[in-house]
Scaffold this motif. Structure first.
Motif, short mmCIF file in Angstrom:
data_model
loop_
_atom_site.label_atom_id
_atom_site.label_comp_id
_atom_site.label_asym_id
_atom_site.label_seq_id
_atom_site.Cartn_x
_atom_site.Cartn_y
_atom_site.Cartn_z
N ALA A 121 27.01 -16.76 -16.85
CA ALA A 121 25.69 -16.37 -16.37
C ALA A 121 25.73 -15.01 -15.69
O ALA A 121 25.34 -13.99 -16.27
CB ALA A 121 25.12 -17.43 -15.42
N TYR A 122 26.24 -14.94 -14.48
CA TYR A 122 26.03 -13.77 -13.62
C TYR A 122 26.77 -12.52 -14.07
O TYR A 122 26.32 -11.40 -13.81
CB TYR A 122 26.39 -14.14 -12.18
N LEU A 123 27.90 -12.66 -14.75
CA LEU A 123 28.64 -11.50 -15.21
C LEU A 123 28.14 -10.96 -16.55
O LEU A 123 28.39 -9.80 -16.91
CB LEU A 123 30.13 -11.84 -15.35
N ARG A 124 27.43 -11.76 -17.29
CA ARG A 124 27.08 -11.38 -18.67
C ARG A 124 26.23 -10.10 -18.77
O ARG A 124 26.51 -9.25 -19.63
CB ARG A 124 26.40 -12.55 -19.38
N PRO A 125 25.21 -9.92 -17.92
CA PRO A 125 24.48 -8.66 -18.04
C PRO A 125 25.35 -7.43 -17.77
O PRO A 125 25.18 -6.39 -18.42
CB PRO A 125 23.38 -8.81 -16.97
N PHE A 126 26.28 -7.55 -16.83
CA PHE A 126 27.17 -6.43 -16.53
C PHE A 126 28.09 -6.15 -17.73
O PHE A 126 28.32 -4.99 -18.08
CB PHE A 126 27.99 -6.72 -15.28
#
Length: 813
Positions: free
Chosen positions: A183-188
């Motif tokens: 989830a949280y790392l995927r956009p980066f």
């Protein structure tokens, strides 16, 4: 002959190596301490920064674009790339080589204060649009600095509580490796793979360690994604142990200057650390094109905005507006609508941008207000304005005549002040309206008898910095926290409540104010304050209802301010705005509510109104874009990048809100983010992620599915039976095993009036990937999974069944 590092014909690594070899030990140390003279003296630019959430903050004449969440609502990667390109061009024209953005923090909680500047709740959508934004921005040979890395998803305790050296630890996010990776790392990761050269470390702790001081976290993008750019920490409070941060790989110590680094720390850093950080910075400065295409001197004029950029701002605003409800084709306004009432904050009191580092100063001569935009487009039709409500603003100060000391001995407000040495004293002050200098003591408790001269509902507002609770006659009526009453730029962010007072009957008022998250930075003019405002009962609602009753349609603009440095205290519209909507809807059945808000709000009046249009913070061309939608010149193409929950009970903490004030937040205790949360899956949302109505209806059956080269290719047949052209936004959702479906693809299909067209969607095995700890990567999960093509995350219907083996799609039925 030019030095090797200035030679564009030489490979990047060779150029960086030649530059670093030319730097002495003192030069390397200087760069580590934020002195870039060794680089500028060799033809490289210093990494000067500019804030950019919705355009450039602090740059006179910059374009005020729609907020990031509005860009997310377009579901349009091509438009996001144009948006990024325009921001990058303005940064370059203004002389800034590094742009602090885009913001890639997921909207875990719809009350989070910085939701407006980011790209919604979904990892895929945030990554898709964030990557496009980076490509556009860096195409101008400037550097995008992604923020905030990582798991920074709310403002509560983001930098801790306490003044000066007594400030405590920041919020501690607890999250498993699998949750972070899925989830949280995927956009980066998506933005890094698009070429982003820099990342900003966030304020929060992650699993007990500050993100800027975590060796494992700072190494992750380098070892797992092959990233070779440079890190910089967020402003002031992101680093608590500067020596450790330097040692574990935080390249720069601050957004300008050394931060807390000292020459001794640099001298004692582990072998190779200083050289590596200089290499990372130099690689970004050269690799971005800043050396080969240097910034030109900044010339005077009206600023970096252009007519094309302002038109793009209008186009983005219109494309972002989401038609949530449209009963009996209330919109668009046709020839039967000859008169329109425009009610609420629809002039310069509308909200055009968010607050904080993402704010952009508005040029009054360029701003198009909602009222002005509608009047200009209406032609010969009558457009009548009526204030109705002041909206979400600090109210006029409560006058001294309204306060009497608690014991009735005289006028004023009793204040208990705690001096810096811990002693306390009582003072009498005439009002509750002042800036606070903590060096003179902290005024922690304010008590008075509050008396009005009028009976009825009174609006109260509290603008402040710190953590405050307000009681009237022993009942808590407001509680929350703010770092400042207004954070840098943009709107003020007061708390609001409506209370009933009786003329001549005093109510015991008590305000408890703790330093909490208050920020004190005297050189920037930043510090805490406390200001109690009120609005006496009046006839604004009745006057607005009378105007609405006399018109064929009524447009009610409602506002909710949001900013860095605060989280919203509730999803309810502030002040008297719900009551206003009800009153106008009772007077005119063709009432259209325009939500000028950062995202989800509660709508107790929903069934009473004809239409609801979500417009976010639309930037300087607000009114022109709004008019185009309301009159049907433009198709409302926006889709919700956020879930609108049905009630407070569906929020991550059951709407304990600011009263809970935790120091640790367990993300793994969430049962999904947004539309994947169990409460939303079980009960449905008020408006689902991906929802958005249009004036032209369209349908998109899957008429063919073939498997080739390890991927699934879908043939979509899009039919538009209406008399207007539209763009169908097909959303692809994948379900792995028993998990909730998640967005894995977006296909935008333009289709003319009355036409049927075919479009292709390709779904690879990566759509069914999850974190594999043994492999150290996200890998496709073997098995049979579900795939839907839908118009939103709600009502997905019957899925296709997709078989994945050995990292490939092998069958579908």
């Amino acid at each position: 002959m030019a030095p090797v590092w200035l030679d564009a014909s030489v490979g990047l690594d060779e150029r960086v190596a030649a530059l670093v070899a030319d730097l002495g030990a003192d030069d390397l140390a200087a760069v580590a301490l934020g002195d870039f003279a060794p680089l500028t003296g060799r033809g490289l630019p210093a990494p000067d920064y500019v804030d950019s959430g919705t355009g450039l903050r602090g740059v006179e004449g910059a374009t005020a674009f729609p907020a990031g969440v509005a860009l997310a609502a377009t579901f349009d990667a091509a438009l996001a790339e144009q948006y990024g390109a325009a921001v990058g061009a303005e940064a370059r024209a203004a002389g800034f080589p590094v742009v602090l953005g885009p913001t890639l923090d997921l909207a875990r909680d719809p009350r989070a204060g910085r939701i407006p500047e980011a790209l919604g709740e979904d990892p895929y959508l945030s990554g898709l649009l964030g990557a496009a934004h980076v490509r556009g921005l860096q195409g101008n040979h400037v550097i995008a600095q992604l923020k905030h890395f990582v798991a920074y998803n709310g403002e509560s305790r983001r930098t801790g509580y306490g003044l000066g050296p007594d400030r405590g630890d920041s919020i501690n996010v607890l999250a498993s490796e699998a949750l972070l990776q899925d989830a949280y790392l995927r956009p980066f990761r998506a933005a890094i793979e698009a070429g982003a050269w820099s990342m900003m470390g966030s304020y929060n702790r992650l699993n007990g360690a500050y993100t800027c001081e975590s060796a494992d976290l700072l190494d992750l993008p380098r070892s797992q994604w092959g990233w070779r750019g440079f890190y910089c920490p967020d402003f002031l409070f992101a680093v608590r142990d500067d020596a450790r941060a330097l040692a574990v790989g935080l390249d720069l110590g601050a957004l300008g200057g050394p931060g807390g680094r000292t020459p001794e720390m640099v001298a004692d850093a582990p072998s190779g650390v200083v050289r590596t950080l200089v290499e990372n910075l130099a690689r970004a400065l050269i690799g971005s094109g800043l050396v080969d295409d240097p910034l030109a001197p900044v010339e005077g004029g009206d600023g970096p905005s252009t007519p094309d950029h302002r038109q793009l701002a209008e186009d983005c605003a219109a494309a972002s507006m989401v038609l949530l409800r449209n009963e009996d084709a209330a919109l668009p306004f046709g020839d039967d609508v000859r008169s329109i009432a425009v009610i609420g904050p629809s002039g310069t009191d509308a909200l055009f941008t968010t607050g904080g580092s993402a704010a952009v100063a508005l040029r009054p001569d360029r701003v198009v207000t909602p009222l002005d935009g509608l009047r200009e487009r209406a032609g010969q039709r009558r457009v009548e304005g009526s204030q109705g409500s002041l909206g979400d603003v600090p109210l006029p100060p409560v006058p001294a005549a309204a306060f009497v000391l608690p014991d009735g001995s005289g006028p004023g407000v009793e204040v208990v002040v705690t001096a810096p040495d811990g002693s306390t004293r009582r003072e009498t002050r005439p009002t509750i309206d002042q800036a606070i200098d903590p060096a003179q003591g902290w005024p922690g408790r304010w008590r008075a008898r509050l008396t009005s001269t009028v009976t009825g509902p009174h609006r109260l507002s509290l603008a402040f910095g710190g953590r405050a609770s307000v009681h009237l006659d022993g009942e808590e009526v407001m509680v929350g926290a703010r770092e400042l009453e207004r954070f840098l730029d943009g709107p003020a962010v007061p708390m609001q409540v409506v209370v009933d007072l009786v003329a001549g009957e005093p109510a015991l008022l008590q305000i408890d104010l703790e330093p909490g998250p208050a920020i004190v930075i005297p050189p920037m003019g930043l510090g805490p304050s406390l200001r109690l405002g009120w609005q006496l009962p009046d006839d604004r609602h009745e006057r607005a209802a009378a105007v609405a009753q006399d018109c064929d349609a009524a447009v009610v603009v409602v506002t909710m301010a949001c900013s860095e440095g605060m989280d919203r205290d509730t999803l309810a519209l502030p002040g008297d705005q719900d009551a206003l909507v009800r009153r106008v809807a009772a007077a005119n059945p063709r009432t259209v509510v325009v939500l000028n808000t950062p995202g989800a709000v509660l709508m107790p009046w929903l069934d009473d109104v004809a239409a609801v249009l979500q417009v976010w913070y639309p930037g300087e061309r607000f009114g022109a874009a709004l008019a185009g939608i309301l009159f049907g010149d433009t198709e409302p193409g926006g889709r919700l990048p956020l879930t609108f929950p049905r009630s407070r009970a569906d929020l991550p903490d059951g709407d304990q809100g600011p009263a809970a004030d935790p120091t640790d937040v367990d993300y793994d205790a969430d049962d999904g983010i947004g539309y994947r949360a169990a409460a939303v899956r079980e009960k449905g949302a008020l408006f689902a992620f991906g929802h958005g109505l249009g004036y032209a209806g369209s349908a998109v059956p899957v008429v063919g599915a073939t498997v080739a080269a390890g991927a699934l290719r879908l043939d979509l047949e899009v039919t538009n039976p209406s008399g207007r052209a539209t763009t169908h936004v097909a959303q692809l959702y994948a379900g792995v095993g028993d998990e909730a479906p998640e967005l894995v693809g977006v296909v935008r299909v333009p289709v003319a009036a009355g036409a049927t067209v075919h479009a292709e969607a390709t779904v690879g095995a990566g759509a069914f990937a999850r974190w594999d700890a043994a492999a150290g990567d996200r890998l496709p999960v073997a098995g049979t999974h579900a795939l839907w093509v839908a118009a939103s995350s709600a009502g997905l219907g019957n899925p296709l069944r997709v078989r994945v083996e050995d990292g490939r799609v092998v069958a579908a039925s």
